[in-house]
Design a protein around this motif. Structure first.
Motif, PDB file in Angstrom:
ATOM      1  N   LYS A  12       5.835   9.133 -25.916  1.00 11.40           N
ATOM      2  CA  LYS A  12       4.739   9.732 -26.652  1.00 11.40           C
ATOM      3  C   LYS A  12       3.356   9.386 -26.195  1.00 11.40           C
ATOM      4  CE  LYS A  12       5.312   6.645 -30.374  1.00 11.40           C
ATOM      5  NZ  LYS A  12       5.876   6.527 -31.928  1.00 11.40           N
ATOM      6  N   ASP A  13       3.100   8.502 -25.499  1.00 11.90           N
ATOM      7  CA  ASP A  13       1.563   8.461 -25.076  1.00 11.90           C
ATOM      8  C   ASP A  13       1.219   9.051 -23.765  1.00 11.90           C
ATOM      9  OD1 ASP A  13       3.203   6.295 -23.631  1.00 11.90           O
ATOM     10  OD2 ASP A  13       1.433   5.053 -23.633  1.00 11.90           O
ATOM     11  N   MET A  14       2.294   9.676 -23.127  1.00 12.67           N
ATOM     12  CA  MET A  14       2.055  10.273 -21.836  1.00 12.67           C
ATOM     13  C   MET A  14       1.544  11.686 -22.086  1.00 12.67           C
ATOM     14  SD  MET A  14       5.592   9.577 -19.773  1.00 12.67           S
ATOM     15  CE  MET A  14       5.393  10.367 -18.207  1.00 12.67           C
ATOM     16  N   ILE A  15       0.522  11.956 -21.201  1.00 12.03           N
ATOM     17  CA  ILE A  15      -0.146  13.257 -20.850  1.00 12.03           C
ATOM     18  C   ILE A  15       0.994  14.368 -20.909  1.00 12.03           C
ATOM     19  CG2 ILE A  15      -1.895  14.677 -19.883  1.00 12.03           C
ATOM     20  CD1 ILE A  15      -2.959  12.150 -21.543  1.00 12.03           C
ATOM     21  N   ILE A  16       0.632  15.732 -21.642  1.00  8.56           N
ATOM     22  CA  ILE A  16       1.540  16.650 -21.334  1.00  8.56           C
ATOM     23  C   ILE A  16       1.694  17.080 -19.848  1.00  8.56           C
ATOM     24  CG2 ILE A  16       2.131  18.952 -22.065  1.00  8.56           C
ATOM     25  CD1 ILE A  16       0.759  18.130 -24.831  1.00  8.56           C
ATOM     26  N   ASP A  17       0.565  17.190 -19.418  1.00 11.52           N
ATOM     27  CA  ASP A  17       0.604  17.776 -18.062  1.00 11.52           C
ATOM     28  C   ASP A  17       1.203  16.982 -16.948  1.00 11.52           C
ATOM     29  OD1 ASP A  17      -0.498  20.058 -16.133  1.00 11.52           O
ATOM     30  OD2 ASP A  17      -1.617  18.313 -15.083  1.00 11.52           O
ATOM     31  N   ASP A  18       1.268  15.508 -17.222  1.00 14.49           N
ATOM     32  CA  ASP A  18       1.996  14.753 -16.192  1.00 14.49           C
ATOM     33  C   ASP A  18       3.596  14.824 -16.700  1.00 14.49           C
ATOM     34  OD1 ASP A  18      -0.420  13.548 -15.322  1.00 14.49           O
ATOM     35  OD2 ASP A  18      -0.419  11.775 -16.762  1.00 14.49           O
ATOM     36  N   GLU A  49       1.992  12.597 -28.308  1.00 12.19           N
ATOM     37  CA  GLU A  49       1.959  12.492 -29.783  1.00 12.19           C
ATOM     38  C   GLU A  49       0.685  13.180 -30.362  1.00 12.19           C
ATOM     39  OE1 GLU A  49       2.120   8.525 -32.264  1.00 12.19           O
ATOM     40  OE2 GLU A  49       0.908   8.275 -30.578  1.00 12.19           O
ATOM     41  N   GLU A  50      -0.400  13.289 -29.787  1.00 13.50           N
ATOM     42  CA  GLU A  50      -1.432  14.147 -30.229  1.00 13.50           C
ATOM     43  C   GLU A  50      -1.141  15.645 -30.286  1.00 13.50           C
ATOM     44  OE1 GLU A  50      -5.188  11.602 -28.293  1.00 13.50           O
ATOM     45  OE2 GLU A  50      -4.298  13.290 -27.088  1.00 13.50           O
ATOM     46  N   ALA A  51      -0.529  16.253 -29.554  1.00 11.05           N
ATOM     47  CA  ALA A  51       0.145  17.508 -29.473  1.00 11.05           C
ATOM     48  C   ALA A  51       0.892  17.724 -30.620  1.00 11.05           C
ATOM     49  CB  ALA A  51       0.598  18.019 -28.246  1.00 11.05           C
ATOM     50  N   ALA A  52       1.973  16.839 -30.748  1.00  9.34           N
ATOM     51  CA  ALA A  52       3.018  17.133 -31.849  1.00  9.34           C
ATOM     52  C   ALA A  52       2.389  16.715 -33.058  1.00  9.34           C
ATOM     53  CB  ALA A  52       3.974  15.785 -31.459  1.00  9.34           C
ATOM     54  N   TYR A  53       1.515  16.150 -33.474  1.00  6.54           N
ATOM     55  CA  TYR A  53       0.895  15.945 -34.568  1.00  6.54           C
ATOM     56  C   TYR A  53       0.105  17.291 -35.011  1.00  6.54           C
ATOM     57  CZ  TYR A  53      -2.729  14.626 -38.063  1.00  6.54           C
ATOM     58  OH  TYR A  53      -3.159  14.370 -39.207  1.00  6.54           O
ATOM     59  N   VAL A  54      -0.520  17.848 -34.068  1.00  2.00           N
ATOM     60  CA  VAL A  54      -1.307  19.135 -34.386  1.00  2.00           C
ATOM     61  C   VAL A  54      -0.094  20.234 -34.573  1.00  2.00           C
ATOM     62  CG1 VAL A  54      -2.669  20.918 -33.099  1.00  2.00           C
ATOM     63  CG2 VAL A  54      -3.379  18.345 -33.043  1.00  2.00           C
ATOM     64  N   ILE A  63      10.545  13.711 -28.176  1.00  2.00           N
ATOM     65  CA  ILE A  63      10.798  12.764 -27.013  1.00  2.00           C
ATOM     66  C   ILE A  63      12.039  12.469 -26.706  1.00  2.00           C
ATOM     67  CG2 ILE A  63      10.510  10.159 -26.368  1.00  2.00           C
ATOM     68  CD1 ILE A  63       7.860  11.632 -26.326  1.00  2.00           C
ATOM     69  N   GLU A  64      13.011  12.401 -27.574  1.00  2.00           N
ATOM     70  CA  GLU A  64      14.401  12.518 -27.516  1.00  2.00           C
ATOM     71  C   GLU A  64      15.127  13.502 -26.609  1.00  2.00           C
ATOM     72  OE1 GLU A  64      18.651  12.972 -30.248  1.00  2.00           O
ATOM     73  OE2 GLU A  64      16.714  11.943 -31.079  1.00  2.00           O
ATOM     74  N   LYS A  65      14.506  14.705 -27.125  1.00  2.00           N
ATOM     75  CA  LYS A  65      14.849  15.757 -26.252  1.00  2.00           C
ATOM     76  C   LYS A  65      14.482  16.128 -24.917  1.00  2.00           C
ATOM     77  CE  LYS A  65      17.617  17.476 -29.282  1.00  2.00           C
ATOM     78  NZ  LYS A  65      19.136  17.274 -29.038  1.00  2.00           N
ATOM     79  N   LEU A  66      13.080  15.533 -24.881  1.00  2.00           N
ATOM     80  CA  LEU A  66      12.485  15.564 -23.434  1.00  2.00           C
ATOM     81  C   LEU A  66      13.206  14.591 -22.503  1.00  2.00           C
ATOM     82  CD1 LEU A  66       8.802  15.624 -24.463  1.00  2.00           C
ATOM     83  CD2 LEU A  66       9.852  17.482 -22.985  1.00  2.00           C
TER      84      LEU A  66
END
Length: 76
Positions: A12-18, A49-54, A63-66
């Motif tokens: 969850k601490d990974m950047i979405i773009d990465d 994590e930040e995007a999920a929160y928003v 994360i499980e699905k990714l």
């Protein structure tokens, strides 16, 4: 496109773009959760994590699905 192997799972601490750079197909998972971050400039610097929160998404389920999808893609 060549697949990259991760030594550790997507976290969850990974950047979405990465995450999208690992495999573009992972963008479908974000889209399925109503997270259009892959098209947003924030995806370049925002963590999962930040995007999920928003977007009020359960980050652990996301994360499980990714990871499930990424692992299945790399089995092919």
């Amino acid at each position: 496109m060549k697949k990259n192997k991760l030594k550790q799972p997507i976290t969850k601490d990974m950047i979405i773009d990465d995450v999208i750079k690992l495999d573009e197909s992972l963008g479908d998972i974000f889209m399925g959760f109503g997270m259009h971050c892959i098209f947003c400039h924030l995806g370049m610097e925002e963590t999962i994590e930040e995007a999920a929160y928003v977007h009020q998404v359960d980050v652990d389920f996301l994360i499980e699905k990714l990871n499930e999808t990424y692992n299945n893609l790399n089995k092919k």
